[in-house]
Design an enzyme around this catalytic site. Structure first.
Site, PDB file in Angstrom:
ATOM      1  N   SER A   1      93.128  81.601 -81.452  1.00 50.13           N
ATOM      2  CA  SER A   1      93.353  82.995 -81.850  1.00 50.13           C
ATOM      3  C   SER A   1      94.634  83.551 -81.247  1.00 50.13           C
ATOM      4  O   SER A   1      95.394  84.260 -81.922  1.00 50.13           O
ATOM      5  CB  SER A   1      92.157  83.868 -81.439  1.00 50.13           C
ATOM      6  OG  SER A   1      91.009  83.520 -82.179  1.00 50.13           O
TER       7      SER A   1
ATOM      8  N   SER B   1      85.685  75.595 -86.868  1.00 52.76           N
ATOM      9  CA  SER B   1      85.541  74.698 -88.036  1.00 52.76           C
ATOM     10  C   SER B   1      85.385  73.249 -87.584  1.00 52.76           C
ATOM     11  O   SER B   1      86.298  72.443 -87.760  1.00 52.76           O
ATOM     12  CB  SER B   1      86.715  74.862 -89.001  1.00 52.76           C
ATOM     13  OG  SER B   1      87.963  74.907 -88.366  1.00 52.76           O
TER      14      SER B   1
END
Length: 209
Positions: A44, A111
């Protein structure tokens, strides 16, 4: 998906403004830069730094973060393997619409499964999807973890935690590998922007190829 649409009598309408028209308006191509890696690996942080750099260059961008998406679109999902698959499927369909609108999407999601990431890639044309693997050992991720998630996972408080009690499958052929335990986030963000230029998503002068 096409079979389901046919069954439900749903037809895709292309509209009168093409993706190329939208990209010309924005001054760059629509694309998704997909950051994958363990929790607290730096995904992030790097994604948001890339977005800031692109924004300063006049690009139309949007950053998507795992926690933020689970506040709304995927708030009904937990963290079982089935829910993780559905989480990424929903995000992929949403990102596809962003890319079609000519936006550059910076997506930062764990993911964990290769199959899901390959399915994501298949949604996009060549050059529209860049997979960035943010590589960081679990012990270093744990030392950075301000939320205390790794400690809770090791204590059994959090179930199905990627890297501890749930698997993570590293990309086999990512477009870029960032070893975030060796390189600072700003330098990593610069590498991502340079890769986007090499792939003609953005031009050095801000134009569209």
């Amino acid at each position: 998906m096409e079979a389901i649409a046919k069954k439900n009598n749903v037809t895709w309408f292309n509209g009168y403004v093409s993706r190329k028209d939208r990209e010309t308006l924005h001054g760059h191509k629509g694309a998704v830069i997909w950051f994958t890696g363990l929790s607290a690996s730096g995904k992030s942080t790097i994604a948001h730094l890339v977005e800031k750099k692109l924004h300063q260059q006049g690009c139309s961008t949007y950053a998507l973060d795992g926690d933020n998406v689970r506040h709304g679109l995927c708030s009904d999902l937990a963290f079982s393997s089935e829910d993780r698959v559905e989480n990424i499927r929903r995000i992929g369909e949403m990102v596809k619409l962003f890319v079609d609108s000519g936006i550059i999407v910076l997506s930062a999601f764990i993911s964990p499964y290769r199959k899901d990431r390959q399915q994501l890639r298949s949604l996009f044309h060549n050059g529209q999807f860049l997979e960035i693997y943010v590589d960081c050992p679990p012990e270093i991720c744990s030392s950075r973890d301000q939320k205390g998630l790794y400690a809770k996972a090791r204590a059994g408080v959090i179930k199905e935690f990627t890297g501890i009690s749930a698997p993570y499958e590293p990309p086999e052929q990512p477009d870029l590998v960032i070893c975030s335990y060796k390189q600072d986030a700003k330098a990593a963000a610069e590498r991502v922007v340079n890769l986007m230029k090499q792939c003609n998503i953005i031009w050095a002068d801000g134009g569209v190829s």
